[in-house]
Design an enzyme around this catalytic site. Sequence first.
Site, PDB file in Angstrom:
ATOM      1  CG  MET A   9       2.884  -6.845 -71.075  1.00 28.21           C
ATOM      2  SD  MET A   9       3.935  -5.783 -72.106  1.00 28.21           S
ATOM      3  CE  MET A   9       5.450  -6.762 -72.188  1.00 28.21           C
ATOM      4  CD  GLN A  61       0.367 -11.745 -63.839  1.00 26.44           C
ATOM      5  OE1 GLN A  61      -0.226 -11.689 -64.908  1.00 26.44           O
ATOM      6  NE2 GLN A  61       0.772 -10.667 -63.173  1.00 26.44           N
ATOM      7  CB  CYS A  91      -5.416  -8.141 -65.384  1.00 24.67           C
ATOM      8  SG  CYS A  91      -6.127  -8.196 -67.047  1.00 24.67           S
ATOM      9  CE  LYS A 130       2.900  -5.869 -63.749  1.00 14.86           C
ATOM     10  NZ  LYS A 130       1.760  -4.961 -63.986  1.00 14.86           N
ATOM     11  CG  HIS A 162       0.585  -0.492 -63.712  1.00 17.77           C
ATOM     12  ND1 HIS A 162       0.213  -1.171 -64.851  1.00 17.77           N
ATOM     13  CD2 HIS A 162       0.641   0.814 -64.071  1.00 17.77           C
ATOM     14  CE1 HIS A 162       0.045  -0.304 -65.848  1.00 17.77           C
ATOM     15  NE2 HIS A 162       0.297   0.909 -65.382  1.00 17.77           N
ATOM     16  CG  ASN A 202       4.602  -2.233 -64.489  1.00 20.83           C
ATOM     17  OD1 ASN A 202       3.428  -2.554 -64.470  1.00 20.83           O
ATOM     18  ND2 ASN A 202       5.298  -2.230 -65.599  1.00 20.83           N
TER      19      ASN A 202
END
Length: 320
Positions: A9, A61, A91, A130, A162, A202
Amino acid sequence: MPLLAVAPMMDWTDRHCRFLHRQLSRHALLYTEMVTAPALVRGQAMHLLDYSAAEHPVALQLGGSDPAELAKAAKLGTEAGYDEINLNVGCPSDRVQSGTFGAVLMKDPGLVAECCAALIEASAVEVTVKCRIGVDDQVPQEVMPEFLARVSASGVSRFAIHARKAWLEGLSPKENREIPPLDYDLVLAMKGMFPALHLSINGGITSLDQAQAFLDAGMDGVMFGRAAYHQPAEILCSADRRIFGRGDADSTVRTAVHAMLPYIENHLAGGGRLHQVTRHMLGLFAGRPGARGWRRTLSEGAVREGAGPELVLEALACVT
């Protein structure tokens, strides 16, 4: 393989945050904030790789879309001792889009596969991804199977998904974490379609009960985001026992606070400021008597010149 992880994050999961989380759980996998490959390779920003050995297991990451540059960054991360290299394909921020990486890569699974192949060749540790379930007008039921198939063909066997789409225009990064609807059923369906892959879910997960339900439903892992940051004790203190099945007694917040004091002293001795550490500690007593006094004491006092560990003990005295 990780059953529970704390998500990367931006502006939150820095090395101080991760050290704190490690005091609460020995086994949860911790992730760095996203570090861009250009920053490491072109900018020589090696300080972005700093971490404490106590943080293990900890994953780096990376953000980027140039296979050769990502490979160089992964080599630096491997040499720094990280346990995993993770590629950010989730992102949605404008800054990330301008660099042609992050969630926009959901539109080009072939490029993601190329990047992952380069990462795997350069890394001595496992490479993971991710991602989101899609972006913009993509139909997740159509794009996710192709994405997982093409990227896993590069050699990646672990994905954290996610369970929301990302809207690259019209929504802020904050809104992208809240407005697009969650589709847990789709992620569960992907596990059914790709049983050989290790898939973690997630997005919007707020309790260990919820996490256990996903594991019982067949998911291989659960990744917590904001809940682990804002209510870290609720998520992490009993995770080793409840999720990992370890026989150790649950950690306690007070013990964790005291464990942070030598770390804080070392940080201050190196020229750091107290608030750089304590800003991550504000939610430790969330929902408990005295939590407001704890937060207020730290928020108001930690930014003052000369503030040190004694302020943390003063704040701790507010909690009954």
